[in-house]
Design a protein around this motif. Structure first.
Motif: not given
Length: 140
Positions: A67-72, A74-75, A121, A123-125
């Motif tokens: 989830g954090a990889r996807l957030e990074a 996307a940002l 990050l 949101a993901a964490t």
């Protein structure tokens, strides 16, 4: 007392940081190729879009969860493009804009940012931490 130390391979995170730090300088070197060549504009476009954003977001203290990889990911593009616009605007206002000055500024920023820890990050964490523990039951 000699120690027989085996050389250790660098961690994948270190290799990624080095690749992000070098990406700007590769893009700058690509500008020496003949104009209009895809080998010239593709590295520059990729670097300007995601290089500085990746340098800000990826170097996290530890491996990122999916989830954090996807957030990074996307940002990275919005952060990179925002930094590119700020850099270009600053150079225009200083009446010093050129492709070389623009890429050198972004490449230097990216190199320094890749050496620093990444932005958190939340949101993901936070979502992963909240799923991991049970919610307390309120009693009246």
């Amino acid at each position: 007392m000699s120690e027989n130390r085996q050389p250790t391979a660098p961690r994948p995170q270190t290799l990624i940081r080095a690749a992000v730090a070098l990406s700007g300088w590769v893009a700058l070197a690509a500008t020496a190729l003949p104009g209009g060549s895809p080998l010239r504009w593709i590295p520059v476009l990729l670097f300007v879009c995601v290089g500085p954003g990746s340098a800000l977001l990826y170097p996290q203290p530890g491996m990122l969860r999916p989830g954090a990889r996807l957030e990074a990911l996307a940002l990275a593009a919005p952060f990179g493009l925002s930094l590119a616009v700020l850099t270009a605007t600053s150079l225009f206002l200083a009446e010093a804009f050129s492709a070389t000055a623009f890429l050198v500024s972004l490449a230097a920023f990216t190199t320094v940012a890749a050496a620093c820890p990444g932005l958190p990050l939340p949101a993901a964490t936070r979502g992963a931490a909240e799923r991991g523990r049970a919610k307390p039951v309120r009693r009246r």
